[in-house]
Design a protein around this motif. Structure first.
Motif, PDB file in Angstrom:
ATOM      1  N   ALA A 169      40.275  41.057  30.403  1.00  0.00           N
ATOM      2  CA  ALA A 169      39.178  41.767  31.072  1.00  0.00           C
ATOM      3  C   ALA A 169      38.380  40.802  31.943  1.00  0.00           C
ATOM      4  O   ALA A 169      38.009  41.130  33.086  1.00  0.00           O
ATOM      5  CB  ALA A 169      38.268  42.416  30.031  1.00  0.00           C
ATOM      6  N   ALA A 170      38.123  39.608  31.426  1.00  0.00           N
ATOM      7  CA  ALA A 170      37.380  38.607  32.203  1.00  0.00           C
ATOM      8  C   ALA A 170      38.182  38.173  33.426  1.00  0.00           C
ATOM      9  O   ALA A 170      37.622  37.993  34.523  1.00  0.00           O
ATOM     10  CB  ALA A 170      37.048  37.407  31.329  1.00  0.00           C
ATOM     11  N   ASN A 176      40.349  39.973  35.039  1.00  0.00           N
ATOM     12  CA  ASN A 176      40.272  41.078  36.005  1.00  0.00           C
ATOM     13  C   ASN A 176      38.969  41.006  36.789  1.00  0.00           C
ATOM     14  O   ASN A 176      38.951  41.177  38.004  1.00  0.00           O
ATOM     15  CB  ASN A 176      40.362  42.434  35.296  1.00  0.00           C
ATOM     16  CG  ASN A 176      41.775  42.811  34.965  1.00  0.00           C
ATOM     17  OD1 ASN A 176      42.717  42.329  35.580  1.00  0.00           O
ATOM     18  ND2 ASN A 176      41.926  43.668  33.960  1.00  0.00           N
ATOM     19  N   GLU A 177      37.886  40.768  36.063  1.00  0.00           N
ATOM     20  CA  GLU A 177      36.572  40.721  36.699  1.00  0.00           C
ATOM     21  C   GLU A 177      36.476  39.560  37.690  1.00  0.00           C
ATOM     22  O   GLU A 177      35.851  39.677  38.741  1.00  0.00           O
ATOM     23  CB  GLU A 177      35.492  40.573  35.614  1.00  0.00           C
ATOM     24  CG  GLU A 177      34.102  40.845  36.112  1.00  0.00           C
ATOM     25  CD  GLU A 177      33.109  40.909  34.975  1.00  0.00           C
ATOM     26  OE1 GLU A 177      32.092  40.202  35.064  1.00  0.00           O
ATOM     27  OE2 GLU A 177      33.355  41.663  34.002  1.00  0.00           O
TER      28      GLU A 177
END
Length: 106
Positions: free
Chosen positions: A20-21, A23-24
């Motif tokens: 998720a990180a 992706n961000e």
């Protein structure tokens, strides 16, 4: 725990929050996750993890800090790094260390 191996790839373990990180940050395509890809990263933490496990028995931060400060002094005094010196010098230093410690402690 993520460490850049080179400018092309970032090795992480399979924790979903890392994905998720990534992706961000827009680096998802650089993330490398594999069964053994993270071994080098995890092995670099072993000395820290060993100290961390030893310190789990402390219930209060103050006791831990007191222990850590004394432990650092003792470890530096008695850790003679055998692999860096010849046997004769090691044995001389090793036999002198307890006597010196008794002098300091009294």
């Amino acid at each position: 725990v993520c460490t850049p191996i080179d400018t092309q790839a970032i090795t992480t373990d399979g924790l979903r929050s890392y994905g998720a990180a990534m992706n961000e940050l827009g680096n998802r395509e650089k993330q490398e996750v594999g069964r053994w890809a993270n071994n080098g990263v995890e092995n670099s933490h072993l000395p820290f993890r060993r100290r961390e496990r030893a310190m789990l028995r402390f219930k209060q931060m103050k006791a831990l800090q007191k222990f850590a400060s004394v432990h650092a002094d003792l470890h530096n005094h008695f850790s003679l790094e055998r692999h860096l010196i010849d046997r004769k010098t090691f044995k001389e230093r090793r036999s002198a260390a307890p006597a010196e410690w008794r002098l300091i402690a009294s």
